[in-house]
Design an enzyme around this catalytic site. Structure first.
Site, PDB file in Angstrom:
ATOM      1  N   CYS A 114      38.043  41.905  39.405  1.00 21.61           N
ATOM      2  CA  CYS A 114      38.877  41.592  38.232  1.00 21.61           C
ATOM      3  C   CYS A 114      39.422  42.871  37.603  1.00 21.61           C
ATOM      4  O   CYS A 114      40.570  42.913  37.141  1.00 21.61           O
ATOM      5  CB  CYS A 114      38.061  40.826  37.188  1.00 21.61           C
ATOM      6  SG  CYS A 114      37.354  39.297  37.822  1.00 21.61           S
TER       7      CYS A 114
HETATM    8  C1  BEZ Z   1      34.740  40.486  40.722  1.00 23.87           C
HETATM    9  O1  BEZ Z   1      35.687  40.408  39.964  1.00 23.87           O
HETATM   10  O2  BEZ Z   1      34.470  41.528  41.291  1.00 23.87           O
HETATM   11  C2  BEZ Z   1      33.898  39.291  41.037  1.00 23.87           C
HETATM   12  C3  BEZ Z   1      33.718  38.319  40.057  1.00 23.87           C
HETATM   13  C4  BEZ Z   1      32.914  37.238  40.355  1.00 23.87           C
HETATM   14  C5  BEZ Z   1      32.308  37.134  41.608  1.00 23.87           C
HETATM   15  C6  BEZ Z   1      32.545  38.096  42.568  1.00 23.87           C
HETATM   16  C7  BEZ Z   1      33.338  39.195  42.278  1.00 23.87           C
END
Ligand code: BEZ
Length: 212
Positions: free
Chosen positions: A45
């Site tokens: 994210c």
């Molecule tokens: C991420 O944004 O890295 C992420 C968020 C939830 C689960 C896996 C990765």
């Protein structure tokens, strides 16, 4: 029922990192992108929001307003935004909605219970100036989206909204486009003075019409 292409994009009021907004007022007559991410302080994210911030001038050029959403609280968004700016070498200027009560997530079907009961998946909606849904994308938490592809689709959506053309596979701004099947070749020749190449009666190309 999930939102489908051509549906009206639901309006809402929300608390964001840029203050309280009414979605329709925020969009005005612009195009819009509303995209969700699972959670703050997560790596994928962080790169997604950073990339979107770095593409700000490209979104501006296309008259597109961007709005991110997750179910985390506003204080968390403010802290995380600093991390995004620091690590992605950017300046996040678009609002991030704090959708703690999941109003937006539910309106837009961003929670897919078989993926996660609590967090939004990576949903993305492109909304036209008529407030209708023009594109939907859904990616799992483990896969970051390609925001250059989002810009490419917006180029196609904006072109095809105003001209009787469609864009072929892998098309990019500046490349030849396809004459829509509803137009006869005779009419296409009149409509597209730059020329029409007839490969098959149903497969006709013309140079992109809105370029000098
Ligand atoms: C991420 O944004 O890295 C992420 C968020 C939830 C689960 C896996 C990765």
């Amino acid at each position: 029922m999930s939102l489908r292409l051509g549906d009206a994009a639901p309006n809402f009021k929300a608390v964001t990192t840029e203050g309280e907004i009414d979605f329709y007022e925020y969009l005005g007559n612009s195009w819009g992108i509303l995209f969700s991410h699972p959670a703050d302080y997560t790596p994928v994210c962080t790169t997604e929001l950073g990339k979107t911030a770095l593409l700000k001038s490209e979104f501006d050029k296309r008259n597109v307003k961007v709005l991110a959403v997750s179910v985390d609280p506003i204080e968390k968004h403010h802290g995380w935004k600093k991390d995004i700016n620091e690590t992605q070498n950017c300046s996040v200027e678009f609002p991030i909605i704090a959708d703690e009560d999941k109003t937006v997530a539910n309106l837009y079907g961003m929670i897919h219970p078989n993926a996660s009961e609590t967090f939004t998946v990576r949903s993305l909606f492109v909304i036209g100036p008529d407030k209708k849904v023009k594109l939907t994308l859904t990616y799992p938490a483990s896969t970051g989206r390609n925001f250059v592809e989002v810009l490419r689709v917006i180029d196609s959506l904006q072109l095809t909204a105003n001209h009787s053309v469609a864009t072929p596979a892998d098309w990019k701004h500046g490349e030849r486009v396809i004459v829509v099947p509803a137009i006869s070749t005779e009419d296409a020749i009149k409509k597209f003075p730059k020329g029409v190449e007839v490969v098959k009666p149903y497969l006709r190309y013309t140079p992109q019409p809105n370029l000098d």
